[in-house]
Write an enzyme that holds these catalytic residues in place. Structure first.
Site, PDB file in Angstrom:
ATOM      1  N   GLU A   1       0.891  -1.326  -0.076  1.00  0.00           N
ATOM      2  CA  GLU A   1       0.056   0.037  -0.041  1.00  0.00           C
ATOM      3  C   GLU A   1       0.924   1.300   0.022  1.00  0.00           C
ATOM      4  OE1 GLU A   1      -0.606  -2.565   2.184  1.00  0.00           O
ATOM      5  OE2 GLU A   1      -2.528  -3.247   1.472  1.00  0.00           O
TER       6      GLU A   1
ATOM      7  N   HIS B   1     -10.274  -5.108  10.440  1.00  0.00           N
ATOM      8  CA  HIS B   1     -10.949  -4.923   9.432  1.00  0.00           C
ATOM      9  C   HIS B   1     -12.159  -4.192   9.340  1.00  0.00           C
ATOM     10  CE1 HIS B   1      -8.044  -8.174   8.628  1.00  0.00           C
ATOM     11  NE2 HIS B   1      -8.261  -7.832   7.123  1.00  0.00           N
TER      12      HIS B   1
END
Lengths: 290, 307
Positions: B43, B112
């Site tokens: 990322e 998450h």
């Protein structure tokens, strides 16, 4: 000598405003000698996964003197910046490039302003080699509006969009993914230009560098990662920070080149290896160690 | 992407897989591998690459597979995406769109289920928008891509299955405008993203009990649409904020500050803010429900506010 002429001349401010090359060529008729000259570099190259360029470089006295003048100007500029910093006229951070000028000048000699350069915070000389003026440099360092970033960036944020110089970045290593993004944009627009993403030996240990290298190799981007090894990452010596100082090999599957620099003649080295590197760039990207 | 060849998409599994929530389905076959790029799981660097590409004029849309993963790219988003326009003295604009699903899902676990809007809100130089319906999702996506500013578009994991009739033609939604979902007289309820649906459910109950709540989906998280919000406060004089962020340092906290600073004289009662609990989101379903604001709590809060 050339510089004392520049300093003492009555039209000092106007000569500061002119880009380096035109100011210098007006002064020295002797450097007009275009006769070819072959220079041999003192130390051979070491290469990784590619062929090292030849040790003989073709040049001429005019070019050599231009290099010398540029580097001497940069050296004087950095020393002046040092004095200003100590006088507290430049605040915050001031990272100087004296000793490393050959890298900027040599790199510039092999490319055009359409190719992109991105570097970290040691960017004063790279900015100048891309066409920046001394006025813009000092104004930015002192936080004035006439600076290249209007005084809003400071020492670590020099940019020159019209000559594809993308800065000027404070966070160690963060410019490498940006540089690979520039290379991606070049590939996307089918420009046939390349990007040089410079970083230091300290940044060579950053994870994002390897991430960017992987993506660049995967997508065949025209990116050249240049590690300027001055043997210190912030205050820590290289041998205490890196298990393997062979930065040019860290690309693994990516070709690498190790280039030894000792100011003057070795700028030639960069010229020749950059030409090789640009050739290689057609298909793959390269890591270069200095 | 058809309209502007400079638009490209980068992210994990966006290409051949079609996107982890099928947002980019079919794009790779239509536009090819150079415009819809499958990235490795890196990322920090692919967000950085997107920003570098945006500096040259391309318009990348970077997807975080889950907004929580963008924490790894925080440096790039804060320093490069947000600040480059300023530090370069205006030389570079970063027309990037960073988007992805966030918010609390169904038992996805703490890591998450993060709400990144509260972490990103302080970054100077970026714009943040939260979509909540298919209509505004399409409108915001187009507006964000066309904007010269870096925009972070927050989608919600549980809202991808919503179905709605929307116009086929090209339209955009104003990135800085809130949406009046239900006009009312008694209380202003400010919300965004998934909590809008909890609020509307509570609104049904409230109407049955005789209350008339005004529901505004603020949508623009940075900057706040203080014009719409202010007009509502001046009308109802009572504010309830319902959000999915944590209470500490969340969007609600900033909104309370903004409203108090600007509209204090119009308030008849202190602003109430219902947020998620300041805990990592538990895995167990019942516990997870308790950390997030439920319609019953909203009803109780309105009743308390309107006493």
């Amino acid at each position: 000598m050339a510089l004392s002429h520049l300093a003492a001349s009555a039209s000092r401010s106007s000569s500061l405003l002119k880009p380096l090359s035109s100011a210098l060529s007006l002064r020295r008729p002797i450097s007009g000698d275009n006769s070819p000259l072959t220079v041999e570099t003192s130390v051979p190259f070491t290469s990784h996964q590619c062929e090292a360029p030849s040790r003989s470089v073709e040049t001429n006295p005019k070019e050599l003197l231009t290099f010398f003048r540029d580097m001497a100007l940069m050296r004087r500029m950095e020393i002046a910046a040092d004095s200003l910093y100590k006088a507290k006229l430049i605040r915050g951070f001031c990272h100087l490039y004296d000793g490393q000028e050959a890298v900027a000048v040599g790199m510039e000699a092999a490319i055009t302003k359409k190719d992109c350069i991105i570097t970290a915070y040691r960017d004063h000389c790279t900015f100048v080699s891309r066409g920046g003026t001394l006025l813009e440099v000092f104004a930015e360092l002192m936080g004035r509006q006439a600076g290249c970033s209007k005084g809003k960036g400071g020492s670590m944020h020099f940019y020159k969009k019209d000559s594809n110089f993308y800065g000027g970045h404070g966070i160690v290593g963060a410019q490498v993914p940006l540089g690979c993004g520039l290379a991606f944009a070049q590939k996307y627009s089918k420009d046939e230009t390349v990007t040089f993403a410079l970083y230091g030996d300290g940044a060579a240990n950053q994870g994002q560098l390897f991430e960017a290298l992987n993506i660049s190799a995967l997508w065949d981007l025209p990116a050249i990662l240049v590690c300027e090894n001055n043997h210190y990452g912030m205050g820590t010596a290289e041998w205490r920070a890196a298990k393997s100082p062979a930065y040019y090999k860290r690309g693994d599957y990516v070709p690498g080149l190790k280039v030894r620099i000792s100011w003057f003649v070795e700028t030639m080295v960069l010229l020749s290896c950059n030409l090789l590197v640009l050739e290689l760039c057609e298909t793959v990207d390269v890591v270069v160690l200095l | 992407m058809e309209r502007d060849p400079r638009v490209c998409v980068m992210g994990e599994d966006v290409g051949h897989y079609g996107g982890s929530y099928k947002v980019t389905k079919g794009l790779a076959t239509k536009f090819g591998d150079l415009r819809v790029l499958d990235t490795p799981i890196a990322e920090n660097s692919f967000t950085g690459m997107g920003i570098g590409a945006a500096m040259t004029g391309l318009r990348p849309v970077v997807e975080g597979m889950n907004m929580g993963f963008l924490l790894l790219a925080f440096n790039q988003i804060s320093n490069n995406c947000g600040m480059l326009h300023y530090t370069s003295g205006g030389q570079f604009t970063i027309p990037i769109v960073i988007r992805g699903p966030g918010g609390v899902g169904r038992q996805l676990g703490a890591e998450h289920s993060q709400r990144l809007e509260s972490y990103f809100q302080s970054i100077p130089g970026i714009q943040m928008v939260a979509c909540s319906t298919p209509y505004n999702a399409k409108g915001f996506m187009k507006a964000a891509i066309r904007s010269e500013n870096p925009v972070i578009l927050f989608e919600h994991v549980l809202l991808y299955n919503l179905k709605e009739r929307i116009p086929d033609e090209d339209y955009i939604c104003n990135l800085e405008e809130a949406e009046m979902v239900r006009p009312g007289e008694h209380v202003t309820i400010l919300t965004y993203s998934r909590m809008r649906y909890h609020v509307m459910q509570a609104a049904k109950t409230l109407v049955n009990k005789g209350y008339d709540p005004e529901v505004i989906d603020i949508r623009s998280l940075k900057p706040f649409d203080l014009y719409t919000i202010g007009n509502s406060v001046k009308k109802t004089h009572r504010v309830l904020i319902v959000e999915e962020c944590m209470r500490t340092g969340g969007i609600g906290a900033s909104l309370i500050a903004a409203i108090t600073e600007n509209f204090n004289d119009y308030l008849d009662a202190p602003i109430m803010c219902l947020s998620s609990q300041d805990v990592p989101t538990p895995y167990a379903g019942t516990l997870e429900e308790w950390t997030v604001v439920q319609p019953a709590q909203i009803v109780a809060a309105v009743e308390q506010l309107c006493q």
